[in-house]
Design a protein around this motif. Structure first.
Motif, PDB file in Angstrom:
ATOM      1  N   ARG A  12     -20.272  22.976  -0.014  1.00 27.92           N
ATOM      2  CA  ARG A  12     -19.122  23.885   0.011  1.00 27.92           C
ATOM      3  C   ARG A  12     -18.379  23.792  -1.311  1.00 27.92           C
ATOM      4  O   ARG A  12     -17.676  22.815  -1.566  1.00 27.92           O
ATOM      5  CB  ARG A  12     -18.182  23.528   1.165  1.00 27.92           C
ATOM      6  CG  ARG A  12     -18.801  23.700   2.552  1.00 27.92           C
ATOM      7  CD  ARG A  12     -17.800  23.327   3.640  1.00 27.92           C
ATOM      8  NE  ARG A  12     -18.397  23.407   4.976  1.00 27.92           N
ATOM      9  CZ  ARG A  12     -17.816  22.948   6.077  1.00 27.92           C
ATOM     10  NH1 ARG A  12     -16.603  22.379   5.999  1.00 27.92           N
ATOM     11  NH2 ARG A  12     -18.423  23.061   7.247  1.00 27.92           N
ATOM     12  N   SER A  13     -18.606  24.782  -2.157  1.00 28.21           N
ATOM     13  CA  SER A  13     -17.922  24.865  -3.472  1.00 28.21           C
ATOM     14  C   SER A  13     -17.997  23.544  -4.233  1.00 28.21           C
ATOM     15  O   SER A  13     -16.976  23.007  -4.667  1.00 28.21           O
ATOM     16  CB  SER A  13     -16.452  25.272  -3.290  1.00 28.21           C
ATOM     17  OG  SER A  13     -16.389  26.522  -2.650  1.00 28.21           O
ATOM     18  N   GLY A  56     -26.590  11.239  -2.946  1.00 26.47           N
ATOM     19  CA  GLY A  56     -25.492  10.286  -3.117  1.00 26.47           C
ATOM     20  C   GLY A  56     -25.639   9.462  -4.387  1.00 26.47           C
ATOM     21  O   GLY A  56     -24.909   8.488  -4.604  1.00 26.47           O
ATOM     22  N   LEU A  57     -26.580   9.844  -5.260  1.00 24.38           N
ATOM     23  CA  LEU A  57     -26.745   9.164  -6.552  1.00 24.38           C
ATOM     24  C   LEU A  57     -25.705   9.662  -7.551  1.00 24.38           C
ATOM     25  O   LEU A  57     -25.491   9.060  -8.588  1.00 24.38           O
ATOM     26  CB  LEU A  57     -28.160   9.392  -7.091  1.00 24.38           C
ATOM     27  CG  LEU A  57     -29.287   8.828  -6.205  1.00 24.38           C
ATOM     28  CD1 LEU A  57     -30.648   9.309  -6.673  1.00 24.38           C
ATOM     29  CD2 LEU A  57     -29.237   7.295  -6.183  1.00 24.38           C
ATOM     30  N   ARG A  64     -17.211  19.859  -1.041  1.00 26.09           N
ATOM     31  CA  ARG A  64     -17.623  19.039   0.090  1.00 26.09           C
ATOM     32  C   ARG A  64     -19.132  19.126   0.300  1.00 26.09           C
ATOM     33  O   ARG A  64     -19.745  20.177   0.134  1.00 26.09           O
ATOM     34  CB  ARG A  64     -16.933  19.529   1.382  1.00 26.09           C
ATOM     35  CG  ARG A  64     -15.455  19.124   1.470  1.00 26.09           C
ATOM     36  CD  ARG A  64     -15.340  17.687   1.969  1.00 26.09           C
ATOM     37  NE  ARG A  64     -13.987  17.163   1.929  1.00 26.09           N
ATOM     38  CZ  ARG A  64     -13.476  16.481   0.896  1.00 26.09           C
ATOM     39  NH1 ARG A  64     -14.174  16.276  -0.192  1.00 26.09           N
ATOM     40  NH2 ARG A  64     -12.249  15.997   0.954  1.00 26.09           N
ATOM     41  N   ILE A  65     -19.736  17.994   0.684  1.00 24.25           N
ATOM     42  CA  ILE A  65     -21.166  17.949   1.026  1.00 24.25           C
ATOM     43  C   ILE A  65     -21.281  17.436   2.453  1.00 24.25           C
ATOM     44  O   ILE A  65     -20.724  16.391   2.795  1.00 24.25           O
ATOM     45  CB  ILE A  65     -21.941  17.030   0.058  1.00 24.25           C
ATOM     46  CG1 ILE A  65     -21.849  17.561  -1.372  1.00 24.25           C
ATOM     47  CG2 ILE A  65     -23.412  16.909   0.491  1.00 24.25           C
ATOM     48  CD1 ILE A  65     -22.380  16.608  -2.431  1.00 24.25           C
ATOM     49  N   LEU A  66     -21.997  18.194   3.293  1.00 22.63           N
ATOM     50  CA  LEU A  66     -22.190  17.803   4.693  1.00 22.63           C
ATOM     51  C   LEU A  66     -23.677  17.654   4.984  1.00 22.63           C
ATOM     52  O   LEU A  66     -24.490  18.477   4.558  1.00 22.63           O
ATOM     53  CB  LEU A  66     -21.599  18.848   5.645  1.00 22.63           C
ATOM     54  CG  LEU A  66     -20.064  18.944   5.675  1.00 22.63           C
ATOM     55  CD1 LEU A  66     -19.561  19.856   4.570  1.00 22.63           C
ATOM     56  CD2 LEU A  66     -19.587  19.472   7.025  1.00 22.63           C
ATOM     57  N   ILE A  67     -24.044  16.588   5.683  1.00 18.54           N
ATOM     58  CA  ILE A  67     -25.424  16.395   6.140  1.00 18.54           C
ATOM     59  C   ILE A  67     -25.373  16.247   7.657  1.00 18.54           C
ATOM     60  O   ILE A  67     -24.664  15.378   8.178  1.00 18.54           O
ATOM     61  CB  ILE A  67     -26.079  15.165   5.478  1.00 18.54           C
ATOM     62  CG1 ILE A  67     -26.231  15.399   3.974  1.00 18.54           C
ATOM     63  CG2 ILE A  67     -27.440  14.878   6.116  1.00 18.54           C
ATOM     64  CD1 ILE A  67     -26.792  14.221   3.188  1.00 18.54           C
ATOM     65  N   VAL A  72     -20.299  13.807   3.983  1.00 17.56           N
ATOM     66  CA  VAL A  72     -20.807  12.620   3.280  1.00 17.56           C
ATOM     67  C   VAL A  72     -20.387  12.612   1.810  1.00 17.56           C
ATOM     68  O   VAL A  72     -20.907  11.829   1.011  1.00 17.56           O
ATOM     69  CB  VAL A  72     -22.357  12.538   3.373  1.00 17.56           C
ATOM     70  CG1 VAL A  72     -22.818  12.446   4.818  1.00 17.56           C
ATOM     71  CG2 VAL A  72     -23.025  13.735   2.678  1.00 17.56           C
ATOM     72  N   THR A  73     -19.433  13.479   1.469  1.00 12.49           N
ATOM     73  CA  THR A  73     -19.080  13.709   0.059  1.00 12.49           C
ATOM     74  C   THR A  73     -18.894  12.410  -0.719  1.00 12.49           C
ATOM     75  O   THR A  73     -19.350  12.290  -1.862  1.00 12.49           O
ATOM     76  CB  THR A  73     -17.783  14.555  -0.042  1.00 12.49           C
ATOM     77  OG1 THR A  73     -17.911  15.686   0.826  1.00 12.49           O
ATOM     78  CG2 THR A  73     -17.552  15.030  -1.473  1.00 12.49           C
ATOM     79  N   PHE A  74     -18.221  11.453  -0.113  1.00  8.72           N
ATOM     80  CA  PHE A  74     -17.901  10.224  -0.860  1.00  8.72           C
ATOM     81  C   PHE A  74     -18.713   9.008  -0.393  1.00  8.72           C
ATOM     82  O   PHE A  74     -18.406   7.876  -0.762  1.00  8.72           O
ATOM     83  CB  PHE A  74     -16.397   9.945  -0.773  1.00  8.72           C
ATOM     84  CG  PHE A  74     -15.573  11.074  -1.352  1.00  8.72           C
ATOM     85  CD1 PHE A  74     -15.625  11.357  -2.715  1.00  8.72           C
ATOM     86  CD2 PHE A  74     -14.809  11.880  -0.531  1.00  8.72           C
ATOM     87  CE1 PHE A  74     -14.897  12.415  -3.252  1.00  8.72           C
ATOM     88  CE2 PHE A  74     -14.079  12.946  -1.061  1.00  8.72           C
ATOM     89  CZ  PHE A  74     -14.124  13.210  -2.420  1.00  8.72           C
TER      90      PHE A  74
END
Length: 355
Positions: A12-13, A56-57, A64-67, A72-74
């Protein structure tokens, strides 16, 4: 089998900056569970950074990142249910194939016997049963690639990531291994994000392709959509080596258009174009060459270069439309450099590109 089934991946953006350099710029997309999505583009376009952000590297600067619907963004790489197959394979040379594959679960605290049993199961899955005692150096490139895949699968991740997985293999092996990867992905219902700069590879393995250019998404869609309906000159040229030629829409006919190119009139899908200058993406196979003037209108041209490639002939043709790249799969009598020819267009693979 999979611990919790395949997961979706959502951006997300998302933006990633390194100092003043923006490597990924406001990127949004969704990878549906159990699908293989390829990030495609030239070097430096941001595709590998995008993959590393999923893994996550790298940690996103914005967005935002969602799995699997979970933010899981941070989270660090270790805390994400994701495995990555690196370009270099990154196998441990001093360990056997079995020890390489069992390494991840062993480090996570699984008893050695159980880790080895799980590793054997995954080696059988990728067709390497019987080779578990060998050292990586005793395997072919294709076998090493499979060990790397087994090592990623043994963790039973929600998402499997591939970074240019075929770049170290020769052409013949590339085709076989990409078919293996696709077959495994379908059989195990895996969610896969796959990075390559090779458009043929992307077309062959993907459910969807995300084409990146200058840190942004240029277009996303199925292989068919991207090939048949490129949204820009960049996508048309990057997927399928299109010839980009100037043309003129002389008449709008609802969803179609009468297009004049080099004195020839073509009836094409209009794709939102209005009367006036347009660009056409003409696939190399869509240019038809004739040694003698045909009955229907054609454009006079000349062969500049000719190459025989076994399954097809390739030509560079000098024409009033500019220099054109032509592939002849019909294998008519080969034309020679310097020969005068006439060219026309096939009924498909000629597309108006929105400007």
């Amino acid at each position: 089998m999979m611990k919790s089934g395949p997961a979706s991946v959502e951006f997300r953006s998302v933006t990633k900056r390194y100092g003043a350099v923006t490597s990924v710029d406001d990127v949004s997309f969704t990878i549906a569970p159990g699908t293989l999505v390829t990030l495609l583009g030239p070097s430096g376009c941001g595709k590998t950074t995008t993959l590393r952000l999923i893994a996550g590297l790298e940690i996103a600067s914005e967005g935002r990142i969602l799995i699997g619907g979970k933010d899981v963004t941070f989270l660090s790489a270790a805390d994400r249910d994701v495995s990555m197959v690196f370009q270099s394979y990154a196998l441990f040379p001093h360990m056997s194939v079995l020890e390489n594959v069992a390494y991840g679960p062993t480090v996570q605290g699984m008893p050695k016997a159980k880790a080895h049993a799980l590793a054997m199961e995954k080696l059988a899955l990728v067709g390497l049963a019987g080779l578990e005692r060998r050292a990586p150096s005793e395997l072919s490139g294709g076998q090493q690639q499979r060990v790397a895949v087994a090592r990623a699968l043994v963790l039973e991740p929600q998402v499997l990531l591939f970074d240019e997985p075929l770049s170290n293999l020769d052409a013949k092996l590339r085709r076989r291994v990409r078919e293996d990867i696709r077959e495994l992905q379908l059989k195990l219902n895996l969610t896969v994000a796959y990075v390559t700069h090779d458009q043929e590879e992307a077309l062959a393995v993907s459910d969807r392709i995300i084409v990146m250019s200058n840190a942004r998404i240029a277009q996303s869609g199925t292989p068919h959509e991207l090939y048949e309906e490129p949204a820009s000159l960049f996508v048309a040229d990057f997927i399928g080596d299109a010839n980009l030629v100037d043309a003129l829409v002389v008449e709008e006919r609802e969803e179609r258009a009468l297009v004049r190119v080099g004195g020839l009139d073509l009836d094409l899908p209009r794709r939102g174009a209005t009367r006036g200058p347009v660009k056409l993406a003409v696939r190399p196979e869509a240019i038809l060459l004739a040694g003698a003037k045909p009955a229907r209108p054609a454009i006079a041209a000349r062969i500049a270069k000719a190459a025989y490639l076994g399954k097809h002939l390739e030509y560079t043709v000098e024409s009033p439309l500019g220099e054109l790249f032509v592939i002849d799969r019909v294998k008519n009598e080969p034309l020679v450099a310097g020969a005068d020819v006439w060219l026309g267009f096939a009924d498909r693979d000629v597309t108006i590109v929105p400007l």
